[in-house]
Write an enzyme that holds these catalytic residues in place. Structure first.
Site, PDB file in Angstrom:
ATOM      1  CD1 TRP A   1     -66.388  34.840   9.076  1.00 43.76           C
ATOM      2  CD2 TRP A   1     -64.498  34.212   8.051  1.00 43.76           C
ATOM      3  NE1 TRP A   1     -65.800  33.875   9.856  1.00 43.76           N
ATOM      4  CE2 TRP A   1     -64.629  33.471   9.261  1.00 43.76           C
ATOM      5  CE3 TRP A   1     -63.379  33.983   7.247  1.00 43.76           C
ATOM      6  CZ2 TRP A   1     -63.687  32.521   9.669  1.00 43.76           C
ATOM      7  CZ3 TRP A   1     -62.451  33.037   7.654  1.00 43.76           C
ATOM      8  CH2 TRP A   1     -62.602  32.324   8.848  1.00 43.76           C
ATOM      9  CG  ASN A   2     -65.351  30.173   4.963  1.00 42.09           C
ATOM     10  OD1 ASN A   2     -66.437  30.604   4.569  1.00 42.09           O
ATOM     11  ND2 ASN A   2     -65.149  28.907   5.227  1.00 42.09           N
TER      12      ASN A   2
ATOM     13  CE  LYS B   1     -75.823  38.565   8.495  1.00 41.26           C
ATOM     14  NZ  LYS B   1     -74.397  38.928   8.446  1.00 41.26           N
ATOM     15  N   PRO B   2     -74.457  39.252   3.965  1.00 34.97           N
ATOM     16  CG  PRO B   2     -73.030  40.832   3.002  1.00 34.97           C
ATOM     17  CD  PRO B   2     -74.472  40.580   3.339  1.00 34.97           C
ATOM     18  CB  ALA B   3     -69.608  37.335   7.129  1.00 38.47           C
ATOM     19  CD  GLU B   4     -69.454  42.901  12.507  1.00 34.83           C
ATOM     20  OE1 GLU B   4     -69.785  41.881  13.129  1.00 34.83           O
ATOM     21  OE2 GLU B   4     -69.041  43.937  13.047  1.00 34.83           O
TER      22      GLU B   4
ATOM     23  N   GLY C   1     -72.568  28.542   7.545  1.00 35.67           N
ATOM     24  CA  GLY C   1     -71.834  29.064   8.695  1.00 35.67           C
ATOM     25  C   GLY C   1     -71.671  27.972   9.730  1.00 35.67           C
ATOM     26  CB  SER C   2     -70.802  28.152  13.288  1.00 30.77           C
ATOM     27  OG  SER C   2     -71.808  29.038  13.708  1.00 30.77           O
TER      28      SER C   2
ATOM     29  CD  GLU D   1     -74.176  23.183   2.074  1.00 29.27           C
ATOM     30  OE1 GLU D   1     -73.286  22.499   2.617  1.00 29.27           O
ATOM     31  OE2 GLU D   1     -74.870  22.767   1.133  1.00 29.27           O
ATOM     32  CG  LEU D   2     -74.979  23.769   9.444  1.00 30.66           C
ATOM     33  CD1 LEU D   2     -75.840  23.114  10.503  1.00 30.66           C
ATOM     34  CD2 LEU D   2     -75.168  25.281   9.460  1.00 30.66           C
TER      35      LEU D   2
ATOM     36  CB  CYS E   1     -66.951  24.183   5.782  1.00 34.01           C
ATOM     37  SG  CYS E   1     -67.199  24.234   4.016  1.00 34.01           S
TER      38      CYS E   1
ATOM     39  CD  GLU F   1     -65.246  23.938  11.419  1.00 33.57           C
ATOM     40  OE1 GLU F   1     -66.065  24.495  12.177  1.00 33.57           O
ATOM     41  OE2 GLU F   1     -65.404  23.884  10.188  1.00 33.57           O
TER      42      GLU F   1
HETATM   43  P1  NAP Z   1     -70.996  32.010  11.822  1.00 35.84           P
HETATM   44  O1  NAP Z   1     -70.521  32.705  13.026  1.00 35.84           O
HETATM   45  O2  NAP Z   1     -72.052  30.996  11.968  1.00 35.84           O
HETATM   46  O3  NAP Z   1     -71.450  33.158  10.811  1.00 35.84           O
HETATM   47  C1  NAP Z   1     -71.948  32.884   9.523  1.00 35.84           C
HETATM   48  C2  NAP Z   1     -72.968  33.944   9.140  1.00 35.84           C
HETATM   49  O4  NAP Z   1     -74.038  33.901  10.088  1.00 35.84           O
HETATM   50  C3  NAP Z   1     -72.443  35.369   9.160  1.00 35.84           C
HETATM   51  O5  NAP Z   1     -73.081  36.096   8.146  1.00 35.84           O
HETATM   52  C4  NAP Z   1     -72.901  35.864  10.528  1.00 35.84           C
HETATM   53  O6  NAP Z   1     -73.090  37.251  10.595  1.00 35.84           O
HETATM   54  C5  NAP Z   1     -74.238  35.184  10.638  1.00 35.84           C
HETATM   55  N1  NAP Z   1     -74.695  35.053  12.025  1.00 35.84           N
HETATM   56  C6  NAP Z   1     -73.948  34.956  13.154  1.00 35.84           C
HETATM   57  N2  NAP Z   1     -74.756  34.837  14.241  1.00 35.84           N
HETATM   58  C7  NAP Z   1     -76.028  34.859  13.765  1.00 35.84           C
HETATM   59  C8  NAP Z   1     -77.313  34.766  14.379  1.00 35.84           C
HETATM   60  N3  NAP Z   1     -77.442  34.645  15.722  1.00 35.84           N
HETATM   61  N4  NAP Z   1     -78.409  34.824  13.592  1.00 35.84           N
HETATM   62  C9  NAP Z   1     -78.284  34.950  12.254  1.00 35.84           C
HETATM   63  N5  NAP Z   1     -77.098  35.069  11.612  1.00 35.84           N
HETATM   64  C10 NAP Z   1     -75.984  35.003  12.358  1.00 35.84           C
HETATM   65  O7  NAP Z   1     -69.823  31.266  11.063  1.00 35.84           O
HETATM   66  P2  NAP Z   1     -68.414  31.848  10.629  1.00 35.84           P
HETATM   67  O8  NAP Z   1     -67.519  31.860  11.786  1.00 35.84           O
HETATM   68  O9  NAP Z   1     -68.579  33.121   9.878  1.00 35.84           O
HETATM   69  O10 NAP Z   1     -67.980  30.755   9.542  1.00 35.84           O
HETATM   70  C11 NAP Z   1     -67.250  29.642   9.887  1.00 35.84           C
HETATM   71  C12 NAP Z   1     -68.142  28.411   9.998  1.00 35.84           C
HETATM   72  O11 NAP Z   1     -68.859  28.228   8.790  1.00 35.84           O
HETATM   73  C13 NAP Z   1     -67.336  27.154  10.191  1.00 35.84           C
HETATM   74  O12 NAP Z   1     -67.946  26.329  11.142  1.00 35.84           O
HETATM   75  C14 NAP Z   1     -67.387  26.493   8.809  1.00 35.84           C
HETATM   76  O13 NAP Z   1     -67.201  25.098   8.841  1.00 35.84           O
HETATM   77  C15 NAP Z   1     -68.734  26.894   8.341  1.00 35.84           C
HETATM   78  N6  NAP Z   1     -68.806  26.856   6.876  1.00 35.84           N
HETATM   79  C16 NAP Z   1     -69.527  25.855   6.309  1.00 35.84           C
HETATM   80  C17 NAP Z   1     -69.584  25.764   4.923  1.00 35.84           C
HETATM   81  C18 NAP Z   1     -70.355  24.660   4.258  1.00 35.84           C
HETATM   82  O14 NAP Z   1     -70.580  24.753   3.048  1.00 35.84           O
HETATM   83  N7  NAP Z   1     -70.782  23.636   4.975  1.00 35.84           N
HETATM   84  C19 NAP Z   1     -68.913  26.698   4.124  1.00 35.84           C
HETATM   85  C20 NAP Z   1     -68.190  27.700   4.754  1.00 35.84           C
HETATM   86  C21 NAP Z   1     -68.162  27.766   6.136  1.00 35.84           C
HETATM   87  P3  NAP Z   1     -72.015  38.187  11.345  1.00 35.84           P
HETATM   88  O15 NAP Z   1     -70.817  38.134  10.517  1.00 35.84           O
HETATM   89  O16 NAP Z   1     -72.654  39.505  11.358  1.00 35.84           O
HETATM   90  O17 NAP Z   1     -71.816  37.585  12.706  1.00 35.84           O
END
Ligand code: NAP
Length: 491
Positions: free
Chosen positions: A163-164, A187-190, A241-242, A263-264, A297, A394
């Protein structure tokens, strides 16, 4: 189902974007199940979207597979032209896309515009890069053979975005995949599906053949994610994502040895040495820490400042932080919007109270702001110890912990003492130090005397548990291509 009246009234082209709920062009979820999207600054309901699940994901994957052969067979120039048309549409509709982005995510409108421009820049870059896919010929070790390497698209790609950066992450994943000849199910974030939907409406206008780009709206990301990982038709997963979810996806992909780009999370150190230009370091720290309310991130998570300049840096930095105005992203001079949700608020509050209990001192901020939105005051803490949560985790919010250090070698060891390895920053002027520190930091990206380094022209990505693969630059295209070795005998 449509966008809220309030949001439509803000747009230049409400008729075009009113159709966001229908952007996936897939059978809607059985039973008409929907989920809501809210503005984090006001709590206002922005949209009700169809809530898709495994069945819709399977349909999208089949469509992507059916379209793949034709898309890959098109010439590079034809794929490039379509990406280029999408780029131009995004540029033309920047203002509306930015408004949608600010409404669902909260970032200040100027930042949202800059993100949309960044998204457009990826499309432009990969429209150009599509024409530059090269193989190689190898001097064969025997006279009767010829050896050649060709590059081919991996196939159907499942993409999951956070989502960020809800616009630029979509572009950063889809554009190299499409340039390579892959088709995509995204699939984008919810919390932030609307700007992705708006971009997909523009993709349709750009003329991508049916099935080349497919969108899934879902409130249950885990079910859709599992299908993308375990469906054998999907040949690659690209996830941002995370780290926790990244590990899970990796496990789910392991049975099929499916290719992954991840990309975590990060835990970026920002180091200011005694020989740094302090005013420049303050500017850089403001950018690296407070852009997107610290929800990036690559956000500076730990600010290490050498003893000789610690007090000067802390004083100047705190004065600047106090001037950052927090509020609704649609208000003109706001620098920091709301946090994405109440979980984010709890995390930052937890980090601050843990630090204060263990002897940290608040120089400014340190509390939630009044009102209905999820606002947190930009915060500076000093007296930070290595045992505190903020030194290890983080934060993902507008909290800057300043850690004093003396020894230059020890600070690099400490900066590297983390499972993460995405971005690091440092400020110094001595050239020999600049080289030594740049080479010693175990990170995928290092900003030297700058607080901002993301660019479509550069390889973005991390080492250690911050991920694998790179996005952007010519390397980003390689992540969507397979190498095939052709050996011709009997010559
Ligand atoms: P997240 O909870 O991992 O969610 C990211 C995406 O994954 C969302 O679309 C989410 O969908 C989906 N997701 C969640 N649980 C899942 C599962 N069990 N199976 C499949 N998909 C799933 O991360 P966030 O809180 O949105 O984003 C913040 C994190 O992203 C931070 O740790 C940040 O550092 C990292 N990030 C990294 C980068 C990079 O380039 N390295 C860039 C941006 C962000 P839902 O929304 O439906 O839960």
């Amino acid at each position: 189902m449509t966008l809220s009246e309030n949001l439509l009234l803000r747009l230049e082209n409400p008729d075009l974007f009113a159709a966001i709920a229908d952007a996936p062009r897939l059978p809607l979820s059985s039973g008409g199940k929907t989920f809501s999207v809210f503005n984090p600054a006001t709590g206002e309901l922005l949209a009700e979207l169809p809530d898709m699940g495994v069945a819709e994901t399977q349909v999208a994957i089949e469509r992507a597979a059916a379209a793949q052969v034709e898309w890959a067979a098109m010439t590079a120039r034809e794929r490039s032209d379509t990406l280029w048309r999408w780029h131009q549409l995004i540029v033309r509709h920047t203002d509306d896309l930015a408004i949608i982005l600010t409404a669902e995510m909260g970032k200040p409108l100027a930042e949202a515009k800059s993100e949309v421009s960044h998204a457009a820049a990826y499309l432009q870059w990969y429209a150009e890069e599509a024409n530059r896919i090269y193989g190689e010929t190898i001097a064969a070790p025997s006279r009767d053979r010829r050896m050649i390497v060709i590059k081919q698209p991996i196939g159907v790609v499942g993409a999951i975005t956070p989502w960020n950066f809800p616009a630029s992450m979509v572009a950063r994943k889809i554009s190299p995949a499409l340039a390579a000849g892959c088709t995509v199910v995204l699939k984008p974030a919810e919390q932030t599906p609307l700007v992705a939907g708006a971009m997909f409406l523009l993709a349709e206008r750009a003329g991508f053949p049916q099935g080349v780009v497919n969108l899934i709206y879902a409130s249950e990301g885990d079910a859709v994610g599992r299908e993308l990982c375990t469906n054998a038709t999907v040949r690659k997963i690209s996830f941002t994502g995370s780290t926790e979810v990244g590990r899970l996806l990796m496990r789910q992909c392991s049975d099929q040895v499916k290719k992954l780009s991840l990309e975590l999370g990060g835990n970026a150190p920002f180091i200011v040495f005694d020989d740094a230009d302090i005013d420049a370091a303050v500017d850089g720290a403001i950018q690296a820490k407070f852009r997107n309310a610290g929800q990036t991130c690559v956000s500076a998570n730990r600010l290490y400042v050498q003893s000789g300049v610690h007090d000067e840096f802390a004083a100047k930095f705190t004065e600047r932080v106090k001037t950052l105005r927090v509020g609704d992203g649609f208000d003109g001079d706001v620098a920091i919007g709301p946090l994405i949700d109440t979980h984010a608020l709890s995390k930052i509050s937890g980090h601050v109270s843990d630090a204060v209990e263990r002897g940290g001192r608040i120089l400014c901020g340190g509390h939630r702001l009044e009102g209905s939105g999820t606002f947190y005051a930009p915060t500076v803490l000093v007296g930070i110890g290595r045992d505190m949560r903020i030194a290890r985790e983080e934060t993902f919010g507008p909290l800057a912990p300043i850690i004093r250090f003396d020894d230059s070698d020890a600070v690099v060891r400490e900066a590297n003492d983390t499972i993460y390895g995405l971005a690091a920053y440092f400020y110094a002027s001595n050239l020999s130090r600049v080289w030594r520190v740049a080479e010693a930091l175990e990170y995928g990206m290092v900003g030297i005397n700058t607080g901002r380094m993301s660019s479509e022209a550069a390889p973005f990505g991390g080492v250690k548990q911050s991920g694998m693969g790179r996005e952007g630059s010519r390397h980003g295209l390689e992540d969507y291509l397979e190498m095939k070795y052709l050996c011709m005998g009997g010559i």
